[in-house]
Design a protein around this motif. Structure first.
Motif, short mmCIF file in Angstrom:
data_model
loop_
_atom_site.label_atom_id
_atom_site.label_comp_id
_atom_site.label_asym_id
_atom_site.label_seq_id
_atom_site.Cartn_x
_atom_site.Cartn_y
_atom_site.Cartn_z
N GLU A 109 0.82 -1.22 0.00
CA GLU A 109 0.00 0.00 0.00
C GLU A 109 0.85 1.27 0.00
N SER A 111 2.65 4.60 -0.85
CA SER A 111 2.36 5.73 -1.75
C SER A 111 3.66 6.20 -2.40
N HIS A 112 3.53 7.04 -3.42
CA HIS A 112 4.73 7.54 -4.10
C HIS A 112 5.57 8.39 -3.15
N ASP A 113 4.94 9.18 -2.32
CA ASP A 113 5.69 10.05 -1.41
C ASP A 113 6.45 9.22 -0.38
N VAL A 136 2.52 2.58 -8.54
CA VAL A 136 2.52 4.00 -8.24
C VAL A 136 3.92 4.59 -8.39
#
Length: 372
Positions: A109, A111-113, A136
């Protein structure tokens, strides 16, 4: 836990602002922090043995971030590397513990950040590969940065299976342009594992001047209604005779030429299983003898799956040999290697000798589909 006064002060000042990730350089006793304003650094001043002091630093970080000095349970290494960690990912990036970063990187899960922060905190080839498994990341700005790192590191990669994974992951989407893919392909002449990486990728990325099969159009016309109905056996036959399918088969022959490592061969058979993914009532990964027998029986109407019966009914008899070759390949998989690799750690020429009965039949099936 007795931290140096200046270290304690600087850490408190650091955490008075938002901190995105922590990295500790143990050899230089320096703590780095990623913040919205950029990178900050604290040169540590041990009051005891370095190892003990770094443990205290991580306890301070854990207490500050989670409220508990226990830190990250590094003994959960295997479990977290399978993506099962459900901790607060942002907190785990602040513990200064490499294994916690690894757990973040494996989380599906991500995220890109958070991926960007994790890459800053623990930049190495394995981190890059695991991050590139996330769509992602592939679709974001970080993707090309990771690919550039892996391509630069490839000449120093010693583990053959890691070469396979690196090539496979770098070939996703448009992370590499045509000339870069061709350069990567040219490296395969020196290391067989590169070919296997290409087998796992989109066949359109294989830079070989191989056209579609001469009979591709004719057979597609024979299967037009079944293709419109999404018949799986019609789909795989049409796909195999297309330009991409022919390129893939040619790459398969190259990959089978001189494999040197069991793990790479296993990966190659996984690629075969993925490529010819049609619904069989029996388990995949049978021996080559069983695959040949079943292919003959299916073509003769013995235990033939209904979707395959539909193809045999409309496919002219002179083209059915192509279907038979596909049926042979489609029954193979990783488990086909069990009788050969079970109890054997042979590599190189000895391994290839043991594999010969299996690889020879695969080569025959691939060449038949290439019209050779």
């Amino acid at each position: 836990m007795q931290l140096a006064h200046e270290d304690n002060l600087r850490l408190n000042v650091l955490f008075a602002q938002p901190v995105q990730a922590i990295r500790i350089d143990e050899s230089n006793l320096t703590l780095y922090a990623l913040t919205p304003k950029g990178e900050a650094k604290i040169r540590l001043n041990p009051t005891t043995r370095d190892e003990q002091y770094l443990r205290w630093i991580r306890e301070w970080l854990s207490l500050k971030v989670t409220g508990s000095p226990g830190g990250y349970p590094v003994f959960l290494r295997r479990w977290t590397r399978t993506g099962h960690a459900r901790n607060n990912l942002e907190q785990m990036l602040l513990l200064g513990e490499p294994e916690a970063i690894v757990a973040v990187v494996h989380n599906p899960e991500l995220s890109h950040d958070l991926a960007r922060r994790a890459w800053w905190a623990y930049p190495n080839a394995d981190t890059a590969r695991r991050l590139l498994e996330k769509s992602v990341v592939v679709q974001g700005e970080l993707g090309k940065e990771l690919v550039a790192y892996l391509i630069e590191f490839l000449p120093f990669e010693e583990v053959a299976l890691d070469i396979v994974d690196t090539v496979r992951l770098c070939l996703q989407g448009e992370l590499l342009d045509g000339s870069e893919r061709e350069k990567l392909w040219n490296r395969a002449k020196r290391k067989n594992a590169f070919y296997v990486g290409f087998l796992h990728a989109d066949a359109a990325h294989i830079p070989l001047p191989v056209p579609a099969h001469p009979l591709a159009v004719s057979i597609r016309e024979s299967l037009s209604e079944l293709l419109a109905a999404n018949n799986p056996f019609a789909n795989v036959l049409e796909h195999t005779l297309s330009e991409g399918g022919q390129k893939w088969l040619q790459a398969l022959l190259l990959a089978l030429d001189k494999p040197t490592d069991q793990e790479v061969v296993i990966s190659l058979f996984r690629a075969i299983q993925k490529r010819f993914n049609v619904p069989f009532p029996e388990a995949r990964g049978v021996t080559i003898e069983v695959a040949l027998m079943r292919a003959d029986e299916y073509c003769q109407g013995v235990g033939t799956p209904e979707a395959l019966v539909e193809v045999l009914q409309v496919l002219p008899r002179e083209y059915q040999e192509y279907l038979r070759s596909i049926l042979v390949l489609a029954q193979l998989g990783e488990d086909s290697l069990n009788p050969i690799f079970g109890g054997s750690d042979a590599v190189g020429s000895v391994m290839r000798k043991h594999l010969e009965p299996l690889t020879k039949m695969i080569q025959q099936a691939a060449k038949a589909l290439l019209g050779k």
